[in-house]
Design a protein around this motif. Structure first.
Motif, short mmCIF file in Angstrom:
data_model
loop_
_atom_site.label_atom_id
_atom_site.label_comp_id
_atom_site.label_asym_id
_atom_site.label_seq_id
_atom_site.Cartn_x
_atom_site.Cartn_y
_atom_site.Cartn_z
N SER A 124 46.80 33.85 39.23
CA SER A 124 45.93 34.67 38.76
C SER A 124 46.29 35.40 37.59
O SER A 124 45.54 35.76 36.60
N SER A 174 45.00 31.68 35.39
CA SER A 174 44.19 30.56 36.22
C SER A 174 43.42 31.20 37.50
O SER A 174 43.63 32.52 37.64
N LEU A 175 42.65 30.53 38.25
CA LEU A 175 41.99 31.14 39.40
C LEU A 175 42.98 30.67 40.54
O LEU A 175 43.16 29.45 40.66
N GLY A 176 43.45 31.71 40.98
CA GLY A 176 44.35 31.64 42.20
C GLY A 176 43.55 31.21 43.51
O GLY A 176 42.69 32.11 43.90
N LEU A 198 42.37 41.16 40.75
CA LEU A 198 42.63 40.02 40.14
C LEU A 198 41.89 39.00 41.02
O LEU A 198 41.53 39.19 42.05
N LEU A 201 40.79 36.07 43.20
CA LEU A 201 41.59 35.34 44.29
C LEU A 201 40.45 34.77 45.21
O LEU A 201 39.64 35.68 45.57
N CYS A 216 34.12 31.26 44.01
CA CYS A 216 35.00 31.22 42.69
C CYS A 216 34.37 31.97 41.65
O CYS A 216 34.83 32.79 41.01
N VAL A 226 35.78 35.68 40.09
CA VAL A 226 36.20 35.79 38.72
C VAL A 226 35.48 36.61 37.90
O VAL A 226 35.86 37.69 37.07
N TRP A 284 40.38 41.17 32.46
CA TRP A 284 41.35 40.35 32.90
C TRP A 284 42.32 39.91 31.64
O TRP A 284 41.77 39.16 30.61
#
Ligand SMILES: Cc1ncc(C[n+]2csc(CCOP(=O)(O)OP(=O)(O)O)c2C)c(N)n1
Ligand SMILES: Cc1ncc(C[n+]2csc(CCOP(=O)(O)OP(=O)(O)O)c2C)c(N)n1
Ligand code: SF4
Ligand code: SF4
Ligand SMILES: [Mg+2]
Ligand SMILES: [Mg+2]
Lengths: 350, 618, 618, 350
Positions: free
Chosen positions: B303, B307-309, B333, B335, B390, B394, B456
């Motif tokens: 993340s 990326s989306l962790g 972040l 997650l 998700c 984000v 971000w």
């Protein structure tokens, strides 16, 4: 003038200098701490990487050493205790192009973080691990660590630690590490060259750095750093060169079978040709080198090697993953969401 | 004697046999055919424990239950009308699920001496006779004999022939429920495309089973179940874990947002890691970590990289992630933590279901570490909720915990395929690069927008290099700050940011009944089906009961409080000791009646209905 | 000019200087002398962050505050009357703690150019003048010069001489508060028994400081603080972590019950491991584990073997123990988990205090995993509570979580030594061996007694060999059981067993005020002192406010509910966002007013008092 | 008759038999699982220990293998995943007289439990570790493990695992283990002797047992178990004996420097005297042996050794702790609670 070259602390391309990599944060280690030299050497190395600061990420756990990222004008994460290798793994897998560094301590890496370190080493991601080994827990004010010598008296071992310590390089060998090296804070020139080698290696670079904790474990490495004795106690490895040490390289190591033995080159009995020649690609010899680990406080003992023990090229984890991704795109084409959601078996209701 | 044709509104069938008997395949075939016939349905597989137990033993019995009808169906059904058993152990293990007077279809060949003793029946017991005696209708078929008979000319070895036993039985059932054979025939042709001889054999066994049922007049009755009123569209059958896999793939594909899953296998969550591991070409990267801590921290690292962790596990694994979730709340972040709950505490009953990780999701961390919590109500619902989780992670730069459980993870139901263009992409909104000269102001990684969300800023972006960590941070620069007031402020900010998510989720809808009245039933998660059935049954009987089912648990929808106020009584059914009850009481200071069972199985619709009527009539 | 002698009821002094200035020693000496003079007192050290910052900088300042008086004293005091500063950084860091018009005793030698810049004062600033200007009384002493002067004939090197500076200052303060010097003189003789020259030097500096104060008429006033009404007995000063160490040693020694501590160092809990590691001859074995998970699981292994397993940590470490605590609830073995809380979430502010792990203690595990929760209210209280936690763990075969925090862990107060014969031994009550022949009945490891407690059968005991684990167990044999009703029953049993502890703890006592009235203040943990002071101040002003402080948090004392019912309003002050408030609301469905601060510091008595008066007058 | 000799499942002194150590629980592994043989061999070993069942404790983590304790009529703990070594450590430190066994799998010990295993090995408690290595996660139905070969296709590695596997014995060497051995389920006689050796060693005994998971990884070890090939692929170590393998010991291993090489004893070129002689006390040779780890599916590859690689006596952790306890009692006498509570500085209020 470099300040003109930088915007919001992030230098633009062009020839950067060490100071461009220093963050605006006041460094907060004890005066005289070995961490300062290491920080300086790492900042000195940075421009040589030839990448912009924003392409570099320092990831640490918790400990004095792990404060490191705050002092680098790059991206950085001060994570949780012992987990830096795992954080770095997730980052490197998804951003293989970045230069990723893990800064950790003997407690962070080998006590709570032991599992992540050995798994990182076997997986061989292209990450540079700097292990600041001061043989003590510094940040928590002086408890023994997994590298403290047996019998070491600390706050939690008033009668001396009964723990048989890890030999970090042997552990890393057992975990199938591909690059293993040792340096020390008190020899900045050699440290600098080791940092370069670590950065240059593709795969997980494991660099153990002897670091003096002046407050809670002062002199832990004086056998190798004191001018008076260090010639006799430390041996610098050079690829393809014989193993020499002592004042004016008066001594050498030879192998009698598997037993390393000290020979006196002035005795006339032995010449350099008889000596053990260092080969960075030989895992088995590297093992022998890593096991040169006796306490060196007493004379006549085998010297402690510094330098690159092993440098072995092997595919990196992230590369293999990238290859599988490309292969799977090759094979299936870029996935179509519709196909995926539809699956094999559908029916329609009118 | 002539056969009576009967119309049925709903039927529940349970297939049971040895792990080797192909029960799951039989079940899924009956399911497809049933779906194609337009029924609504719900299914649940009942596997033996984690590993294969000895053949013929009760521990080795595998089951599959399908509940279908001409009306809306919400659960696989408490009890079944028809029980198909391939051997004695299957009967022993499943008779308790058969309604009084129900039908047993028994493979007599599975009731020999050896089978009985393996099933731990007393030597003198004869379970089939006993079943008849206790009023069940038992249809005895020597399936082995009949199948061998039917396939004797195929030239196949007996071992291969016996593998078609399940198709013979399926044929019988297709006749009993007046089903067409073609979809299964097509399936068999596809499945054994490379082995036409096997395909033929199975198809013949299927046909012969069907005709056998006619010829031998096995049954005095035959049933038809009409199509149910289902809204038009393209459907597929899906399990909860598969729906999560698809939801994640949709995020990656639809948003162009790279997704990273760091996970460590654990029952009943493993299928998520397994499913995603073959979707590399969809922009999903999976990493099987050395443990749960590496799983989540690698996701955090991903993340940080843009990326989306995501990390997936079950209760015990999520417990191990507690410290790292705390870190994520500090780093702010995105997650997503997927918790496919199972019966606890500790190792508990790994293959059984429970909802007892809700309080862990709310409070299972050191310090004040607010995260968002969502839950899925059914296998198909997992797709949409996963996408929502998700999105929130984000858009709000926050860890989101999504709770499902073993029951919906493995259970399947028809899922109406979404209209892909309708799915709103998720915008990562990465911080832009700051080119030389332009905008001298320093980048402030913790300067928040109006929703208290921080930028971000990912590595590789010029001019935004910064350092973050688990120590308390200055509210703008993100540098370490020991300032007391800053800590107070940041603590409140992290909480407020989570609470503000309420502005970006839909208000709570009534699922059944009016906005006010005598009794409100409040549910969350996998109990949806049971509660829905119980409530609608009670309403059919004229009781004044309403029902809401919560998807968003933290924060709650803004209107939840006012809905609760509208009712004399509130009933909260949960498969735990009253965890949502606790939270509602604390938050709204209203008395709450709990309906709590922790038996590792879904709530019993009838029990729950009794509870509802009791509350409505007192 | 003659000096005015003044009587004072209470005084707060804050010593501050560079880490090297021996501030902590000065403070502890002033403390002993004050205690001997019969005052009640409370102290708190204010160390710099984890590691030594550069000398002369603000980050490197070490502080020590003592609050003493002729009345009962409950806190180290919000603000101080006298501030002793050895250098500029010390003033910079601590002026905010000085009451308006308060006294500053400044070592002028610590205010040179270099000191000012190190302390980040602007070049043109002169803080001492500014302080005077803003109405503080500033006493300037060139301590270095005077000390060197005083010791010039000792022949000691300057470096050694300078180390006596703190004694010179202490002498001055002893005069200011009319204190005898002898106890410190005795101490110095003991401390430097092997270095009489050093002892002499320090004693001389002390005396000369004292006489210097007279001679130079530094002060216009001199103070006396009479003895406080303290119940008779033998006292010592003790910190919370030391009191825990002694409490554990008492269990081992007094009960003959071997104690095992498995721990991993962490601020602010490390002193517990450190203290116990030198008590091997008291029957305590310590193990510094590789991580927190090994720490707690090794303790579980030790408990299985018949020792009392204990593990100590702080929030982040306790989070890592979550899964293992779940195991302990299943195994039903004695286990004590010590959580010395610190400011969170994540790494947070490791050296600062907070009470934000209460909900983690209650709910921070997967599944329904009930544990007992206790808390300590002051440094001295830690002794008794620790003993209680151990008693409950052993007598009820259950994990007990004990919450303290950094404030009481490092803070010190006088502790009246307990009467050892009064301390009731804890009986492990191990299951007896079953000799050959005698009693054929099989041993049932999960057969419970009337309090639902199972037997503690340890290896080496004949006839009771058994296997336990984290999977759900049969309610008697302890063998794995997948039976739905057994799981329901065991889940309830584990909960009930925890709740039944309420029968074995004292009812809740009122700490201040009547059993009913307008306002009840409910506290727990380290806030006791602040709340006690605020409440008694408010009561002195005639407000109708009562106060209870909870030691037992789960289960609560049985009479808590009825006490709460007796008041119009309930106020719950906590150093968190309202965690006990949540629990009281949920459990008793009553409105609760929270007073919540998360600044890493103790609650402000005056702020809290204002809140109380506000609630009492509206 | 042994039933007469037992009370509540716990046999009384006297000559016990294997079946006295079988619990009343039905064994629940897949038919044909390698775990059955291992269980049988362990139960066969028990009477030889000469201690009563109640003096024996089996501790496991989670996994098929970790169900083991339920089947032993001794004390036992089925713990949580990966933590058995830590649980055992706490027990052994406090109850040194007990016979403590850890049963674990390749995932349990080397994935989630990696940190505890390496720390147990370095600390050298007198605990016997039986690592059932089936190169797969069995209980969770077939995901790759840290010992699965690279490229292994499993449920979580549809395109083949990219993980470079651990070599368990090398890892254990790096962690400074004092007793390292390898056996396999398919050779019960040899397994029995290895179990005896493990039990006999004072210190942490690390015994890796190749175990066939018939359901999810069948045949993983067939190169060493199949009658047709095993002579060529497996080599049995005997202390003080030359390294021989092949049909009728036709082949041997010799060392050319550090390179082990296969020699044909029938070629007339080499005799047994030329061969590498096994020495259980030689750490460096043990390292070489552990690194004989090539895949053996193809011919001409170095054989895989079975037997005791290393057996080194070194003080145990619990013994050193006991010594410190005695020493501290020697020094201070048994602590008096009164003195402790009183401390140094007290005052009395009248
Ligand atoms: C989960 C957790 N456990 C324990 C700690 C306390 N802690 C912080 S740093 C540290 C050890 C530091 O030692 P090392 O890694 O050698 O770093 P050094 O300070 O010596 O550089 C410990 C135990 C923590 N912060 N988090
Ligand atoms: C904390 C936790 N994480 C994951 C799991 C799921 N799990 C149980 S056993 C296992 C791995 C088993 O593999 P191995 O140790 O090799 O044992 P085997 O079944 O192969 O004998 C896993 C991942 C768990 N039970 N607990
Ligand atoms: S404690 Fe030790 S390691 Fe830490 S900063 Fe100080 S000198 Fe360095
Ligand atoms: S899954 Fe594999 S390891 Fe587990 S019991 Fe079955 S065969 Fe054995
Ligand atoms: Mg260190
Ligand atoms: Mg395995």
């Amino acid at each position: 003038m470099s300040t003109q070259k930088t915007v919001n602390g992030s230098p633009v391309n062009g020839n950067l200098q060490a100071k461009d990599f220093a963050s605006d944060q006041e460094v907060r280690w004890c005066p005289g701490c070995g961490d300062y030299t290491i920080l300086k050497q790492v900042q000195t190395l940075m421009p040589k990487l030839g990448v912009d600061p924003e392409q570099i990420v320092f990831i640490a756990g918790i400990g004095c050493s792990s404060r490191f990222p705050y002092y680098m004008n790059t991206f950085g994460i001060h994570g949780i205790h012992g987990r830096a290798p795992a954080i770095a793994t997730g980052l490197k897998i998804t951003r293989p192009e970045l230069s990723v560094w893990v800064v950790t301590g003997d407690g962070d890496a080998l006590s709570i973080g032991g599992n992540h370190i050995i798994h990182l080493l076997r997986k061989n991601l292209d990450i540079n691990v700097l292990l600041f080994n001061n043989e003590i827990y510094g940040l928590t004010k002086g408890q023994y660590s997994p590298t403290s010598p047996q019998g070491h008296v600390t706050k939690t071992s008033p009668d001396g630690s009964v723990d048989n310590p890890f030999n970090p390089l042997s552990l890393a060998m057992g975990a199938n590490g591909s690059f293993l090296a040792r340096a020390m804070d008190r020899d900045p020139k050699h440290l600098q060259s080791m940092l370069e080698r670590a950065a240059g290696h593709t795969g997980t670079s494991f660099l153990e750095i002897y670091q003096n904790c002046i407050v809670f474990n002062d002199g832990a490495f004086s056998p190798y750093t004191d001018k008076s004795v260090r010639d006799e106690t430390s041996l610098y490895l050079e690829d393809g060169q014989p193993l020499l040490f002592g004042k004016d390289d008066a001594f050498g190591l030879r192998l009698d079978g598997f037993r390393p033995e000290i020979v006196d080159l002035n005795s006339g009995k032995w010449s350099r040709d008889d000596l053990w020649i260092h080969d960075e690609r030989d895992r088995n010899k590297a093992w022998l080198l890593s096991s040169l680990f006796d306490d060196n406080t007493s004379k006549g003992k085998l010297p402690r090697p510094f330098g690159v023990f092993l440098a072995e090229e092997r595919p990196t984890y992230e590369q293999m993953i990238q290859d599988q991704i490309s292969a799977s795109i090759e094979k299936h084409g870029k996935g179509k969401l519709e196909d995926l959601l539809t699956g094999e078996d559908t029916w329609t209701v009118k | 004697m002539s056969i009576v044709e009967k119309q049925k509104k709903e039927v529940t069938i349970r297939f049971a046999g040895d792990s080797g008997d192909g029960i799951q395949l039989t079940g899924s075939q009956f399911t497809s055919t049933t779906a194609l016939s337009g029924n609504d349905l719900s299914t649940f597989p009942d596997y033996p424990a984690e590993i294969r137990a000895p053949a013929g033993t009760v521990a080795g019995v595998s089951g599959f239950q399908i509940h279908f009808g001409s009306k809306a169906i919400y659960t696989p059904g408490d009890m079944c009308d028809v029980l198909v058993v391939m051997n004695a152990a299957a009967l022993k293990a499943n008779l308790k699920f058969l309604k009084p007077g129900g039908i047993i279809i028994a493979n007599t060949d599975g009731f020999g001496k050896k089978d009985l003793s393996l099933a731990k029946y007393a030597p003198n017991e004869s379970p089939i006779q006993d079943a008849k005696a206790s009023g069940y209708i038992v249809i005895e078929i020597d399936v082995t004999k009949m199948t061998r008979e039917s396939l004797k000319d195929t030239g196949l070895p007996v071992k291969a022939i016996d593998r078609s036993k399940n198709m013979f039985v399926l044929g019988v059932l297709y006749w009993l429920f007046s089903r067409p054979l073609d979809s299964t025939i097509q399936f068999l042709k596809r499945k054994f495309a490379k082995k036409p001889q096997i395909a033929e054999a199975n198809i013949k066994a299927l046909n012969d089973g069907f005709t056998y049922a006619i010829a031998t007049e096995l049954f005095s009755e035959r049933y038809t179940v009409d199509a149910a009123p289902i809204d038009p569209g393209k459907y597929r059958n899906i399990t909860g874990n598969d729906a999560i896999v698809l939801g994640i793939a949709a995020v990656a594909k639809n948003s162009g947002l790279p997704v990273f899953l760091g996970s460590y296998p654990i029952t009943p969550a493993s299928e998520i890691l397994q499913g995603l591991s073959s979707l590399k070409h969809y922009g999903v990267t999976t990493f099987q970590a050395e443990d749960e801590i590496a799983a989540i921290t690698s996701a955090i690292g991903a993340s940080f990289g843009g990326s989306l962790g995501i990390t997936s596990s079950s209760g015990p694994g999520v417990a191990l992630k507690s410290e790292a979730i705390g870190l994520a709340t500090m780093l702010e972040l995105p997650l997503v933590i997927l918790n496919v709950q199972r019966a606890g505490p500790s190792t508990g009953l790994p293959t059984k279901t429970e909802q007892s990780d809700l309080l862990q999701a709310f409070y299972g961390r050191a310090g004040e570490a607010p995260v968002a919590v969502l839950s899925a109500s059914s296998p198909a619902d997992c797709f949409e909720v996963t996408y929502e989780a998700c999105r929130i992670a984000v858009e709000h730069m926050i860890p989101v915990m999504l709770l499902t459980d073993g029951y919906i993870a493995n259970g399947a139901e028809p899922w109406k395929l979404p209209d892909i263009p309708e799915i709103k992409p998720i915008d990562p909104g990465y911080e832009k690069a700051r080119e030389n000269g332009q905008d001298g102001a320093p980048f402030l990684p913790y300067k928040r927008d109006e929703n208290l969300v921080r930028p971000w800023a990912i590595p590789g972006t010029k001019g935004v290099a910064h350092r973050i960590g688990g120590l308390e941070k200055d509210h703008e620069t993100g540098n370490i700050s020991y300032d007391p007031d800053n800590h107070q402020m940041m603590t409140e900010m992290r909480e407020k940011k989570r609470d503000l998510i309420a502005d970006f989720i839909p208000g709570q809808q009534m699922d059944e009944g009016n906005e006010s009245g005598k009794l409100l039933v409040v549910g969350w998660g996998s109990t949806y089906g049971s509660i829905k059935s119980a409530v609608s049954d009670a309403r059919d009987e004229g009781h004044d009961v309403s029902f809401i089912h919560l998807r968003y648990l933290n924060p709650f929808p803004k209107n939840l409080g006012s809905i609760l106020q509208g009712f004399d009584k509130v009933l909260v059914p949960e498969i735990n000791r009253g965890q949502l009850s606790k939270i509602l009481k604390e938050k709204y200071l209203i008395p709450v009646e709990g309906f709590n069972r922790v038996k590792g199985i879904p709530l019993s619709v009838s029990e729950l209905k009794d509870k509802i009527t009791e509350l409505c009539t007192t």
